[in-house]
Enzyme design. Sequence first.
Site, mmCIF file in Angstrom:
data_model
loop_
_atom_site.group_PDB
_atom_site.id
_atom_site.type_symbol
_atom_site.label_atom_id
_atom_site.label_comp_id
_atom_site.label_asym_id
_atom_site.label_seq_id
_atom_site.Cartn_x
_atom_site.Cartn_y
_atom_site.Cartn_z
ATOM 1 C CB CYS A 1 11.292 10.190 -17.865
ATOM 2 S SG CYS A 1 10.694 8.704 -18.511
ATOM 3 C CB ILE B 1 2.470 -7.676 10.395
ATOM 4 C CG1 ILE B 1 1.025 -9.243 11.339
ATOM 5 C CG2 ILE B 1 3.419 -8.535 9.665
ATOM 6 C CD1 ILE B 1 1.873 -9.982 12.279
ATOM 7 C CG HIS C 1 15.481 -5.663 9.450
ATOM 8 N ND1 HIS C 1 15.825 -4.721 8.582
ATOM 9 C CD2 HIS C 1 14.007 -5.301 8.566
ATOM 10 C CE1 HIS C 1 15.044 -4.114 8.615
ATOM 11 N NE2 HIS C 1 14.533 -4.312 8.534
ATOM 12 C CB ILE D 1 15.354 -4.251 4.924
ATOM 13 C CG1 ILE D 1 16.249 -2.515 4.208
ATOM 14 C CG2 ILE D 1 17.837 -4.989 5.700
ATOM 15 C CD1 ILE D 1 17.273 -1.773 5.358
ATOM 16 C CB SER E 1 9.519 -3.360 10.662
ATOM 17 O OG SER E 1 11.173 -3.592 9.957
ATOM 18 C CB SER F 1 13.251 0.263 4.037
ATOM 19 O OG SER F 1 13.511 1.124 4.722
ATOM 20 C CB CYS G 1 7.081 4.327 -21.278
ATOM 21 S SG CYS G 1 7.106 4.046 -19.838
HETATM 22 C C1 LIG Z 1 7.506 2.480 6.078
HETATM 23 C C2 LIG Z 1 7.859 1.016 6.606
HETATM 24 C C3 LIG Z 1 9.075 0.340 6.610
HETATM 25 C C4 LIG Z 1 9.624 -1.044 6.538
HETATM 26 N N1 LIG Z 1 10.297 -1.105 6.332
HETATM 27 C C5 LIG Z 1 10.357 -2.735 6.296
HETATM 28 C C6 LIG Z 1 11.352 -3.985 5.788
HETATM 29 O O1 LIG Z 1 12.702 -3.058 5.013
HETATM 30 N N2 LIG Z 1 11.715 -4.736 6.394
HETATM 31 C C7 LIG Z 1 10.528 -5.065 7.356
HETATM 32 O O2 LIG Z 1 10.883 -6.920 7.133
HETATM 33 N N3 LIG Z 1 9.628 -5.046 7.093
HETATM 34 C C8 LIG Z 1 9.170 -3.526 6.310
HETATM 35 N N4 LIG Z 1 7.933 -2.945 6.924
HETATM 36 C C9 LIG Z 1 7.178 -3.916 8.062
HETATM 37 C C10 LIG Z 1 6.497 -4.804 6.321
HETATM 38 O O3 LIG Z 1 6.360 -4.130 4.740
HETATM 39 C C11 LIG Z 1 5.074 -5.137 7.062
HETATM 40 O O4 LIG Z 1 5.263 -6.494 7.665
HETATM 41 C C12 LIG Z 1 4.219 -6.220 5.214
HETATM 42 O O5 LIG Z 1 4.189 -5.538 4.676
HETATM 43 C C13 LIG Z 1 3.530 -6.173 6.499
HETATM 44 O O6 LIG Z 1 2.505 -6.956 4.599
HETATM 45 P P1 LIG Z 1 1.114 -7.613 5.463
HETATM 46 O O7 LIG Z 1 0.669 -8.419 4.240
HETATM 47 O O8 LIG Z 1 0.533 -8.000 6.918
HETATM 48 O O9 LIG Z 1 0.175 -6.075 4.769
HETATM 49 P P2 LIG Z 1 -0.388 -5.509 4.218
HETATM 50 O O10 LIG Z 1 0.434 -5.519 3.026
HETATM 51 O O11 LIG Z 1 -0.723 -4.097 4.386
HETATM 52 O O12 LIG Z 1 -1.827 -6.207 3.454
HETATM 53 C C14 LIG Z 1 -2.117 -6.042 4.308
HETATM 54 C C15 LIG Z 1 -3.420 -6.219 2.934
HETATM 55 O O13 LIG Z 1 -5.009 -6.492 3.655
HETATM 56 C C16 LIG Z 1 -6.292 -5.940 2.398
HETATM 57 N N5 LIG Z 1 -7.057 -5.733 3.252
HETATM 58 C C17 LIG Z 1 -7.316 -4.386 4.677
HETATM 59 N N6 LIG Z 1 -8.300 -4.688 4.733
HETATM 60 C C18 LIG Z 1 -9.734 -5.120 4.042
HETATM 61 C C19 LIG Z 1 -10.410 -5.803 4.389
HETATM 62 N N7 LIG Z 1 -11.838 -5.197 4.350
HETATM 63 N N8 LIG Z 1 -10.972 -6.646 2.922
HETATM 64 C C20 LIG Z 1 -10.139 -7.367 2.446
HETATM 65 N N9 LIG Z 1 -8.967 -6.670 1.969
HETATM 66 C C21 LIG Z 1 -8.296 -5.882 3.545
HETATM 67 C C22 LIG Z 1 -5.177 -4.259 2.573
HETATM 68 O O14 LIG Z 1 -5.578 -3.786 1.257
HETATM 69 C C23 LIG Z 1 -3.735 -5.513 2.058
HETATM 70 O O15 LIG Z 1 -3.556 -5.562 0.970
HETATM 71 C C24 LIG Z 1 8.019 -1.547 6.721
HETATM 72 C C25 LIG Z 1 6.648 -1.376 6.396
HETATM 73 C C26 LIG Z 1 6.670 0.507 6.189
HETATM 74 C C27 LIG Z 1 4.912 0.758 6.235
#
Ligand SMILES: Cc1cc2nc3c(=O)[nH]c(=O)nc-3n(C[C@H](O)[C@H](O)[C@H](O)COP(=O)(O)OP(=O)(O)OC[C@H]3O[C@@H](n4cnc5c(N)ncnc54)[C@H](O)[C@@H]3O)c2cc1C
Length: 482
Positions: free
Chosen positions: A439, A337, A49, A47, A339, A45, A444
């Site tokens: 679009c 990890i 928060h 956001i 939201s 989203s 593009c």
């Molecule tokens: C629908 C939805 C709505 C949300 N809305 C919000 C919001 O509004 N505000 C907010 O604060 N949070 C929100 N969140 C939560 C937030 O998006 C996540 O907490 C945050 O993006 C987590 O980041 P991350 O780096 O831990 O995970 P990710 O972005 O998933 O990164 C993990 C990375 O690890 C990599 N990886 C996995 N396995 C391997 C492997 N074996 N080898 C190498 N790389 C690997 C993946 O490819 C990925 O790039 C939302 C989440 C969702 C799904």
Amino acid sequence: MYDYIIIGAGVVGSAIARELSLYQAKTLVLEKENDVANVQSLANSAIVHSGHNPEPNSLKARLSVWGNKLYEEMEKELDIPLLRTGAYVVAHNAEEERQLEELTELARINQVPEFKILSFEEALKDEPNLSKTVTKVLSLPTTKVTYPWEVAFAAMENALINGVEFIKNALVTGIKKEFDYFVVTVNNHIEYQCRYLINSAGVASDDIAGLIEKNVPFHITGRKGEYFVIDKRAKGFVNHILYPLPTELGKGVLITPQYHGEILLGPNSELVEDKYLPTTSFAGLAYVKEHAAMLADNIPFNQIIRSFAGIRSTADYDDFYIKESLEVKGLFHLGGIDSPGLTACFAIAKYLVNEVMNVDNIYQLNPDFNPYRKKRVMFHKLSDVEKQVLIKEEPMYGNIICKCEKITEKEILEAMRGPLGSNTIKGIKKRTRAGAGLCQGGYCEEKIVKMISKEFNLSPMDIAYDKENTKLFTQETKVLKK
Ligand SMILES: Cc1cc2nc3c(=O)[nH]c(=O)nc-3n(C[C@H](O)[C@H](O)[C@H](O)COP(=O)(O)OP(=O)(O)OC[C@H]3O[C@@H](n4cnc5c(N)ncnc54)[C@H](O)[C@@H]3O)c2cc1C
């Protein structure tokens, strides 16, 4: 030998990389995708928060309130986009007003700044489309909106200029501990060694732990959220983020103005068997429409331009799991990890580095650390005079490639170049917004294919929309050959 290897380049892995670059330590980030922010950090989203609803004294509460404040610093240092919308949590009847009071108490305990209850009439002044069924709102002025991909790019680009290394298309397939160091296997055959290993793999974090631990201390279940995107022609339809009251399923279906003018409706919250498959469904999107309509009247559903889904990495542990492994010294997990992980990402990085790993006691500060990231030119946001000056210096600013978002040839070239440059259509879209408008790339995309082809000396047949298996063309069609 690296000091640190970080597995995963979402917003959390990227923020950790930047935080570690403050020290004289050698850090490598391994990412299985062909870009940063391609999984959870791609589809959410957006956001920041306020921290109003996590359980008091939880890490989620502490790190989201802190993370929200850190975004103000990161806006200055890393040029991260912030739209200061504020948010309204709405109540529709006496029972919901009672729940709103309880939520207000949570906000107070979590030390959320400036919150207050408003009557329907007070809220309506700033939100003329607020649903007439609303009776009261909790106003959360510190809630804001960012642009999640840019958060990851900004943190990673800054980490790179401060000495961190990044390898994409690097799927971690094995982990061993030998003596006091780790051997991390990538794509089943390349090995890297490090003293400390950080598991920031989002929905895969339990699978990564399972590569080396017998008893993984948390288990991740995917929880899908689906969205509609309303075109930016509807900008101003709502000014605040509108939340319903939270339930055990999460914060509920929201209406969220986005930094670049679109409006998001969603997400729903559905447990899924396949945590790697973010597909939309008719039922999920129908649920989103129905629930969004409880927040506002006159929603311009006829201006929807696309839908998408993201999958939250929800753990059976009832908070963020940010701890050293119980079995393997030197391995650190970031599990569950979901939201508010985007909100908390910079605070998560500081918490991990300073309070869990105590890096201060191990490595000296990097005297050459540069906290600033070079500002990106957003040509369409400049004044006419500034535009003219730039076009004189660089005529490619005068050539608009994406008409919907007004993105110039020069901006697209910049997005292809540099250590985090991209040669895919989606990579260019994530960096510039070319193809993100009305679009959806119809105008593009073909021009961008030609630019990628020229810049990287690639045949159009070899250009991918996103991942390796998403080549744009299967065979030549009616192409004029010169
Ligand atoms: C629908 C939805 C709505 C949300 N809305 C919000 C919001 O509004 N505000 C907010 O604060 N949070 C929100 N969140 C939560 C937030 O998006 C996540 O907490 C945050 O993006 C987590 O980041 P991350 O780096 O831990 O995970 P990710 O972005 O998933 O990164 C993990 C990375 O690890 C990599 N990886 C996995 N396995 C391997 C492997 N074996 N080898 C190498 N790389 C690997 C993946 O490819 C990925 O790039 C939302 C989440 C969702 C799904």
